[in-house]
Design an enzyme around this catalytic site. Structure first.
Site, short mmCIF file in Angstrom:
data_model
loop_
_atom_site.label_atom_id
_atom_site.label_comp_id
_atom_site.label_asym_id
_atom_site.label_seq_id
_atom_site.Cartn_x
_atom_site.Cartn_y
_atom_site.Cartn_z
N ARG A 310 9.96 -1.77 -9.70
CA ARG A 310 10.26 -0.70 -8.93
C ARG A 310 10.50 0.84 -9.49
O ARG A 310 10.45 1.84 -8.92
CB ARG A 310 11.56 -0.88 -8.14
CG ARG A 310 11.54 -1.80 -6.92
CD ARG A 310 12.94 -1.92 -6.10
NE ARG A 310 13.11 -2.75 -5.26
CZ ARG A 310 13.45 -4.03 -5.25
NH1 ARG A 310 14.15 -4.52 -6.29
NH2 ARG A 310 13.46 -4.68 -4.20
N VAL A 432 8.17 1.03 1.97
CA VAL A 432 7.65 -0.17 1.16
C VAL A 432 8.25 -0.92 0.12
O VAL A 432 9.36 0.30 -0.58
CB VAL A 432 6.26 -0.07 1.00
CG1 VAL A 432 5.35 0.10 2.19
CG2 VAL A 432 5.87 1.03 -0.21
N GLU A 433 8.38 -1.78 -0.54
CA GLU A 433 8.88 -2.47 -1.75
C GLU A 433 10.22 -2.27 -1.79
O GLU A 433 11.07 -1.95 -2.52
CB GLU A 433 8.24 -1.71 -3.00
CG GLU A 433 8.05 -2.54 -4.02
CD GLU A 433 7.22 -2.11 -5.11
OE1 GLU A 433 7.64 -1.61 -6.14
OE2 GLU A 433 6.09 -1.93 -5.17
N GLY A 434 11.02 -2.61 -0.53
CA GLY A 434 12.46 -2.60 -0.41
C GLY A 434 12.61 -1.27 0.25
O GLY A 434 12.85 -0.14 -0.33
#
Length: 711
Positions: A310, A432-434
């Protein structure tokens, strides 16, 4: 004795107050490490510890790759043409494979480039300043793709087979996590694999029969190997013990029962994305990442990888958007005139440019600081979530602000558009990605409250172990922590450690706000207990304050390692903006706490947060004027920006190059053009008519917009 009595008295109410926590949530909480964000959460930032983090460093090989290989790639990227074609050109795909762009994180001995986290981020950022689709294509195999999972958890056979193939692009991976009915709640994925035995090629094999439906899977349409997360089930076990947990596997394409669906087009972007589905897909045990020993450990594996991932790829996209937007605003602001003046000289625009520059200084400082921490071997899960949220939001703000400055030029599609494609891409990184909505409340604060707090983890462990004495000791320490922060909030917090000359006052303000934040977080957790987990507006604010403090502290570190006195005004502005945002959020938090007592005490607890030496209008105008008159400052704030070979950003770079060559004569040329309405006539009286005409033509090309045949 006191600890034991306190623990006995507090055990039952404390156990009821703690939020319920499942295994998947526990795995997420325990993933990664804690760094300077922990000191900010405790209210005791030690600047010596911050300054001890090494500056970013590129090896000779990494620098050469950035200069040569990335430079050659950028020369082949035509943003508008790629957007219209909805795919990268074949020669770009070929170059990405041949130069091992997909293997940046894979060690050299396994066929990859073996780059540092900072180098990986620098490559993605530089590509993204020219074309986001190409950057996304590069970043996915190097982020939460199978490569990192294989490196950390794969069997030797899996590593030997896949890593060289992933490094040179013979295999292109995607990873399937999100399901239509389990988006943000990824731990609740409905996709299941039932443990069984099958005969394959005449040999009996243990494995899982998997059914799955995944969507939003980047690179799925072109993938040759699918990473998959599913719920493993063993029906032979007793009732209540059949769920083995989330498990990760690698499935070659093609495999019977595996289907790559029709392509998705996120915001009509050119990068590849689509669904994957499977019905009766047999996954042998040696396709499980890490083999049978890793069955049921997939969620922890994913969370530990995200703790680093992240902080790299999506923050790199946000940084690229910021750098491109600032370059566009300052450059177009110099060339474009209205009412006889460059538009950058108007205060309305100057203020936007200055705020964007300060925002960029702070967010890029946090990105670089966290990359250095990652390269030192840490895996800061809370800090990586801060970066993901703050840099993608900052990228969106910068591009939106840039569109405001461009006006009509910004909204006309075509090769000459400067920010239109980036404007369309900005929401993708947010989602995206959380998703940022989730990350602010549940990860930054939810995870931070447990991992960064000096005593909460010990208290939770004591309750789980039913150890009253340990709980009492932890509560006594916690009470001392609260009292210390109460004193610092009321009477001022001293600065621990040394800070760079020129930022002493800012460091004291960081320490003061940090102490007030630590006290507020404790009051919120103490008054609300497990209810705070459900009060997402409050917990999101608590996450935001920690984020602003982290960016402010990283700005101090950046000024220390860069030691560039000309950037001191930008460092100060960056810190002041972050602290103002943190203080305003703290005030909102106190105003919305469901406690009459706390509201009554808030004016006392929040004293000194109303005016944290904010920047005045004259300060903003001075920052913008410095950028307008000294292009080297823009270059230092936007080191990753690279002009492409074609398109509007190329036109802007060319106009600026010619303007710099003419110097002070540009203003007179523009006045002459307004009088004569002729490029040739305006250039004729110049001391260098040829250079003057070249500039006027370049400026005119930049100002014009694209048109197309009707229909």
């Amino acid at each position: 004795m006191i600890a034991s009595l306190l623990g006995h008295w507090a055990f039952e109410p404390f156990a009821k107050a703690l939020p319920q926590m499942g295994d998947t949530e526990r795995a997420a909480l325990e993933a990664g490490t804690v760094g300077f964000e922990g000191a900010l959460f405790r209210g005791r930032p030690d600047f010596d510890r911050l300054m001890a983090v090494a500056p970013n460093h590129l090896t000779a090989e990494e620098q050469a790759f950035l200069d040569k290989d990335v430079g050659e790639l950028i020369a082949q990227l035509d943003d508008f043409a790629i957007d219209e074609a909805r795919d990268l050109p074949p020669e770009v795909w070929r170059l990405l494979r041949e130069r091992r762009f997909f293997g940046m994180i894979i060690p050299r001995e396994q066929g990859g480039l073996g780059f540092s986290h900072f180098a990986h981020a620098a490559v993605v950022t530089r590509i993204a300043t020219v074309n986001v689709a190409a950057a996304v294509t590069v970043m996915v195999p190097n982020s939460l793709g199978p490569a990192e999972l294989l490196l950390r958890y794969g069997t030797q056979a899996q590593k030997a087979h896949y890593l060289p193939r992933l490094a040179d692009g013979r295999d292109l991976p995607c990873f399937g996590l999100t399901s239509p009915y389990a988006g943000s709640d990824a731990a609740a994925i409905p996709d299941t694999g039932v443990l069984t035995e099958r005969v394959v090629d005449g040999r009996s094999m243990r494995g899982f029969v998997v059914r799955f439906d995944k969507r939003y899977i980047t690179l799925a349409p072109v993938a040759t190997v699918v990473g998959l997360a599913f719920q493993a089930v063993d029906p032979s076990r007793p009732e209540g013990q059949q769920q083995l947990g989330i498990t990760c596997a690698l499935i070659p394409v093609p495999t019977p029962g595996l289907q790559i669906g029709r392509r998705h087009r996120p915001m009509n972007s050119a990068f590849m994305n689509g669904p994957i589905r499977g019905d009766d897909v047999f996954v042998p045990m040696d396709w499980i990442i890490g083999g049978e020993a890793r069955v049921g450990q997939g969620w922890r594996m994913l969370m530990e990888c995200l703790a680093a991932g992240r902080a790299i790829s999506l923050p790199a996209l946000g940084a690229a958007m910021q750098q491109t937007a600032l370059h566009v605003m300052t450059g177009y602001g110099r060339i474009r005139e209205q009412f006889g003046l460059p538009i950058a000289r108007f205060e309305a625009i100057a203020g936007l440019i200055a705020r964007t520059a300060a925002d960029l200084y702070a967010s890029d400082a946090a990105r670089r600081y966290t990359a250095s921490v990652l390269d030192a071997g840490e895996r800061p899960s809370v800090a990586s979530a801060i970066l993901k949220v703050q840099l993608t939001e900052a990228g969106r703000r910068a591009v939106t602000t840039g569109m405001d400055v461009l006006g009509g030029k910004g909204i006309i599609s075509g090769p000459g558009n400067l920010l239109g494609v980036a404007y369309r891409h900005a929401p993708i990184a947010i989602t995206v990605e959380g998703a940022n909505l989730l990350s602010r409340a549940l990860i930054i604060f939810g995870q931070g409250a447990v991992r960064c707090h000096p005593h909460v983890m010990a208290e939770m462990a004591a309750v789980q172990a039913r150890d009253e004495n340990a709980l009492g000791r932890a509560l006594l320490a916690h009470a001392g922590h609260v009292l210390r922060n109460l004193g610092a909030s009321l009477f001022g917090a001293g600065t621990q450690g040394r800070v760079p000359p020129g930022l002493e006052k800012e460091a004291r303000l960081i320490a003061r706000v940090s102490a007030k934040y630590a006290l507020t977080a404790d009051l919120a957790m103490g008054l609300l207990g497990g209810r705070l987990k459900r009060m997402e507006l409050l917990s999101a604010r608590l996450g935001d304050v920690l984020s602003h403090l982290y960016l402010a502290a990283a700005s101090v570190w950046r000024f220390h390692v860069e030691a560039d006195p000309q950037l001191l005004p930008f460092a100060r502005a960056a810190i002041r903006f972050q602290l103002e945002a943190a203080a305003a959020t703290l005030r909102d938090l106190h105003a919305n706490m469901p406690s009459g007592l706390l509201k009554a005490l808030s004016p006392l607890l929040l004293q000194g947060t109303r005016h944290l030496a904010p920047l005045r209008d004259r300060d903003l105008v001075a920052l913008s004027e410095a950028l307008r008159t000294d292009p080297s400052l823009v270059a230092r704030l936007c080191p990753d920006f690279t002009p492409p070979a074609t398109g509007g950003l190329h036109d802007l770079a060319e106009a600026l190059r010619l303007a710099d060559a003419l110097g002070d004569e540009v203003a007179e040329l523009n006045r002459a053009l307004r009088r004569t309405h002729s490029l040739e006539a305006a250039a004729a009286k110049s001391r260098d008519p040829e250079a003057a005409l070249a500039y006027l033509r370049a400026a005119d090309k930049l100002i014009q917009v694209d048109d197309f045949r009707a229909g």
